[in-house]
Design a protein around this motif. Sequence first.
Motif, PDB file in Angstrom:
ATOM      1  N   UNK A 108       0.852  -1.193   0.000  1.00 15.53           N
ATOM      2  CA  UNK A 108       0.000   0.000   0.000  1.00 15.53           C
ATOM      3  C   UNK A 108       0.884   1.237   0.000  1.00 15.53           C
ATOM      4  N   UNK A 109       0.698   2.082  -1.001  1.00 15.82           N
ATOM      5  CA  UNK A 109       1.435   3.346  -1.047  1.00 15.82           C
ATOM      6  C   UNK A 109       0.845   4.305  -0.025  1.00 15.82           C
ATOM      7  N   UNK A 110       1.725   5.099   0.590  1.00 16.59           N
ATOM      8  CA  UNK A 110       1.272   6.104   1.540  1.00 16.59           C
ATOM      9  C   UNK A 110       2.405   7.099   1.745  1.00 16.59           C
ATOM     10  N   UNK A 111       2.093   8.205   2.363  1.00 18.90           N
ATOM     11  CA  UNK A 111       3.076   9.259   2.559  1.00 18.90           C
ATOM     12  C   UNK A 111       4.165   8.783   3.514  1.00 18.90           C
ATOM     13  N   UNK A 112       5.415   9.039   3.149  1.00 17.37           N
ATOM     14  CA  UNK A 112       6.541   8.555   3.934  1.00 17.37           C
ATOM     15  C   UNK A 112       6.699   9.282   5.265  1.00 17.37           C
ATOM     16  N   UNK A 113       6.094  10.450   5.399  1.00 14.77           N
ATOM     17  CA  UNK A 113       6.244  11.209   6.637  1.00 14.77           C
ATOM     18  C   UNK A 113       5.212  10.874   7.704  1.00 14.77           C
ATOM     19  N   UNK A 114       3.926  11.098   7.433  1.00 14.29           N
ATOM     20  CA  UNK A 114       2.917  10.936   8.486  1.00 14.29           C
ATOM     21  C   UNK A 114       2.566   9.483   8.819  1.00 14.29           C
ATOM     22  N   UNK A 115       2.951   8.495   8.000  1.00 17.55           N
ATOM     23  CA  UNK A 115       2.491   7.122   8.216  1.00 17.55           C
ATOM     24  C   UNK A 115       3.353   6.435   9.263  1.00 17.55           C
ATOM     25  N   UNK A 116       2.774   6.046  10.422  1.00 22.73           N
ATOM     26  CA  UNK A 116       3.555   5.363  11.466  1.00 22.73           C
ATOM     27  C   UNK A 116       4.127   4.050  10.944  1.00 22.73           C
ATOM     28  N   UNK A 117       5.250   3.621  11.505  1.00 24.19           N
ATOM     29  CA  UNK A 117       5.923   2.405  11.042  1.00 24.19           C
ATOM     30  C   UNK A 117       5.037   1.174  11.238  1.00 24.19           C
ATOM     31  N   UNK A 118       4.218   1.161  12.268  1.00 30.19           N
ATOM     32  CA  UNK A 118       3.398  -0.041  12.526  1.00 30.19           C
ATOM     33  C   UNK A 118       2.152  -0.103  11.641  1.00 30.19           C
ATOM     34  N   UNK A 119       1.964   0.923  10.784  1.00 30.32           N
ATOM     35  CA  UNK A 119       0.811   0.921   9.871  1.00 30.32           C
ATOM     36  C   UNK A 119       1.227   0.764   8.406  1.00 30.32           C
ATOM     37  N   UNK A 120       2.471   0.410   8.189  1.00 35.03           N
ATOM     38  CA  UNK A 120       2.983   0.354   6.822  1.00 35.03           C
ATOM     39  C   UNK A 120       2.856  -1.046   6.231  1.00 35.03           C
ATOM     40  N   UNK A 121       2.636  -1.072   4.913  1.00 34.82           N
ATOM     41  CA  UNK A 121       2.638  -2.317   4.145  1.00 34.82           C
ATOM     42  C   UNK A 121       3.617  -2.096   2.987  1.00 34.82           C
ATOM     43  N   UNK A 122       4.895  -2.223   3.330  1.00 31.24           N
ATOM     44  CA  UNK A 122       5.991  -1.788   2.460  1.00 31.24           C
ATOM     45  C   UNK A 122       6.501  -2.969   1.618  1.00 31.24           C
ATOM     46  N   UNK A 123       6.247  -2.912   0.322  1.00 32.25           N
ATOM     47  CA  UNK A 123       6.654  -4.010  -0.568  1.00 32.25           C
ATOM     48  C   UNK A 123       8.168  -4.118  -0.683  1.00 32.25           C
ATOM     49  N   UNK A 124       8.867  -2.994  -0.494  1.00 34.42           N
ATOM     50  CA  UNK A 124      10.321  -3.056  -0.647  1.00 34.42           C
ATOM     51  C   UNK A 124      10.989  -3.677   0.572  1.00 34.42           C
ATOM     52  N   UNK A 125      10.435  -3.484   1.750  1.00 29.24           N
ATOM     53  CA  UNK A 125      10.987  -4.136   2.945  1.00 29.24           C
ATOM     54  C   UNK A 125      10.939  -5.647   2.794  1.00 29.24           C
ATOM     55  N   UNK A 126       9.830  -6.174   2.275  1.00 30.87           N
ATOM     56  CA  UNK A 126       9.726  -7.612   2.049  1.00 30.87           C
ATOM     57  C   UNK A 126      10.743  -8.074   1.007  1.00 30.87           C
ATOM     58  N   UNK A 127      10.948  -7.272  -0.028  1.00 32.86           N
ATOM     59  CA  UNK A 127      11.939  -7.607  -1.053  1.00 32.86           C
ATOM     60  C   UNK A 127      13.333  -7.669  -0.453  1.00 32.86           C
ATOM     61  N   UNK A 128      13.642  -6.712   0.424  1.00 29.88           N
ATOM     62  CA  UNK A 128      14.949  -6.710   1.076  1.00 29.88           C
ATOM     63  C   UNK A 128      15.127  -7.949   1.948  1.00 29.88           C
ATOM     64  N   UNK A 129      14.073  -8.356   2.631  1.00 32.03           N
ATOM     65  CA  UNK A 129      14.150  -9.567   3.456  1.00 32.03           C
ATOM     66  C   UNK A 129      14.439 -10.801   2.602  1.00 32.03           C
ATOM     67  N   UNK A 130      13.792 -10.886   1.458  1.00 36.22           N
ATOM     68  CA  UNK A 130      14.008 -12.035   0.567  1.00 36.22           C
ATOM     69  C   UNK A 130      15.426 -12.000  -0.010  1.00 36.22           C
ATOM     70  N   UNK A 131      15.911 -10.822  -0.349  1.00 39.65           N
ATOM     71  CA  UNK A 131      17.271 -10.694  -0.875  1.00 39.65           C
ATOM     72  C   UNK A 131      18.298 -11.180   0.146  1.00 39.65           C
ATOM     73  N   UNK A 132      18.101 -10.806   1.394  1.00 41.88           N
ATOM     74  CA  UNK A 132      18.996 -11.282   2.454  1.00 41.88           C
ATOM     75  C   UNK A 132      18.894 -12.799   2.603  1.00 41.88           C
ATOM     76  N   UNK A 133      17.692 -13.320   2.468  1.00 45.73           N
ATOM     77  CA  UNK A 133      17.496 -14.767   2.593  1.00 45.73           C
ATOM     78  C   UNK A 133      18.223 -15.528   1.489  1.00 45.73           C
ATOM     79  N   UNK A 134      18.302 -14.945   0.292  1.00 44.76           N
ATOM     80  CA  UNK A 134      19.032 -15.593  -0.802  1.00 44.76           C
ATOM     81  C   UNK A 134      20.481 -15.836  -0.402  1.00 44.76           C
ATOM     82  N   UNK A 135      21.118 -14.836   0.230  1.00 42.92           N
ATOM     83  CA  UNK A 135      22.498 -14.993   0.685  1.00 42.92           C
ATOM     84  C   UNK A 135      22.603 -16.087   1.758  1.00 42.92           C
TER      85      UNK A 135
END
Length: 410
Positions: free
Chosen positions: A223-250
């Motif tokens: 879900x896209x949302x403003x990077x400033x006002x959106x609390x971290x616990x309310x985010x659905x960040x597709x790139x964070x999941x991608x980063x987790x998978x990239x680390x898992x590949x290693x």
Amino acid sequence: MTSATIDDGRFRERFDEFSRIGATDAGGVNRPSLSDENREARDTLVEWFREAGLEVRIDEMGNIFGRREGRDPSAAPVVSGSHIDSQYNGGRYDGVVGVLSALEVVEALNDAGVETKRPIDVVAWSDEEGVRFQPDMLGSGVYTGVFDLEYAYDREDKDGNRFGDELERIGYKGDEPCSADDIHCYFELHVEQGPFLEQADLSVGVVEGVFGFSWMNVAFEGQANHAGPTPMNMRHDAFVATADVTKAVREITATEGTDLVGTVGSVDVWPNAINVIPERVEFTLDFRSYDNAVVDAAVERIENEIQWAADREGLEYELEEIMRVDADPFDDGCIETVANAAEDAGCEYTRLVSGAGHDANYLNKIAPTSMIFVPSVDGISHRESEYTEWDDIVTGADVLLRAIRERASE
């Protein structure tokens, strides 16, 4: 036996001329499949085939064959070649040295007046790289029955251009059926694309087989949302999941097998703005090993990691395995032919397996096959700085000449 030798000057002149087609400022080439630059390279190759007295055939996939007849025109030919399409801003050596080496082999036989029993076919396969039209090795794949023709014609690039339409646009949709003929054997010379030959200070590698691999497309939808006002616990960040998978590949490559390699190679992010949480990420995964079970285990583990990453971020996800190729041992007889040719040429060599896929993978399904590697400086490939010492290329071509001559005389 009449001597036949590689003409270093002619060979180098052709390589240098070919390197000017689609040349980049950084010393590489940009000739992706069915581009205008790829058409120019094809035109040049066909002209050289005809100058060498070869009978030119172009099939429905744009695979280009040049035949040197033997004493027995009904005998199954010895086939050798590679590809002339490139990565986007890729190197000058990848694929090209295999095609031009095979052409130089027939020129050397012509110069020496050597007549072989079997015909010799020099071939340039279409769309080996797969960077514009996926999957890779498309031309040899249709030729060997791995893919059907309509599937190949319907492949689209990122701009929606169909392979079949682009093949027709550049004038290389040939009339010959794209189906395998009876082949006596197949040899392919290629740059190693890895560091092992250079580290061993050797000019030639006798290739015993090719890694198996799995290619996957993955997409996370958040879900896209403003990077400033959106609390971290309310985010659905597709790139964070991608980063987790990239680390898992290693982590997976460190534990599943000693030769296992894994890569996240292509990543597209939406909306890709500095102040917007990434809503969608599409990326690719590539696992390779000479052990099929190791690849299978890596795929199973990464599928679990993708699901867990999606759950942690509250995302939807899509996963598709777009290509799976088993590890591929080459023919023992062809391997020994190459090894004997290297010994006859007086060069030291080693036996190794290829971490990269090649058209030889698919030819190996229908005919006895092996490959010859020459060193890549610093192990670099798929980059403009890709480089192989010319003396090593000539040595590899000499080994190819000896191997082809032996098998074409059978």
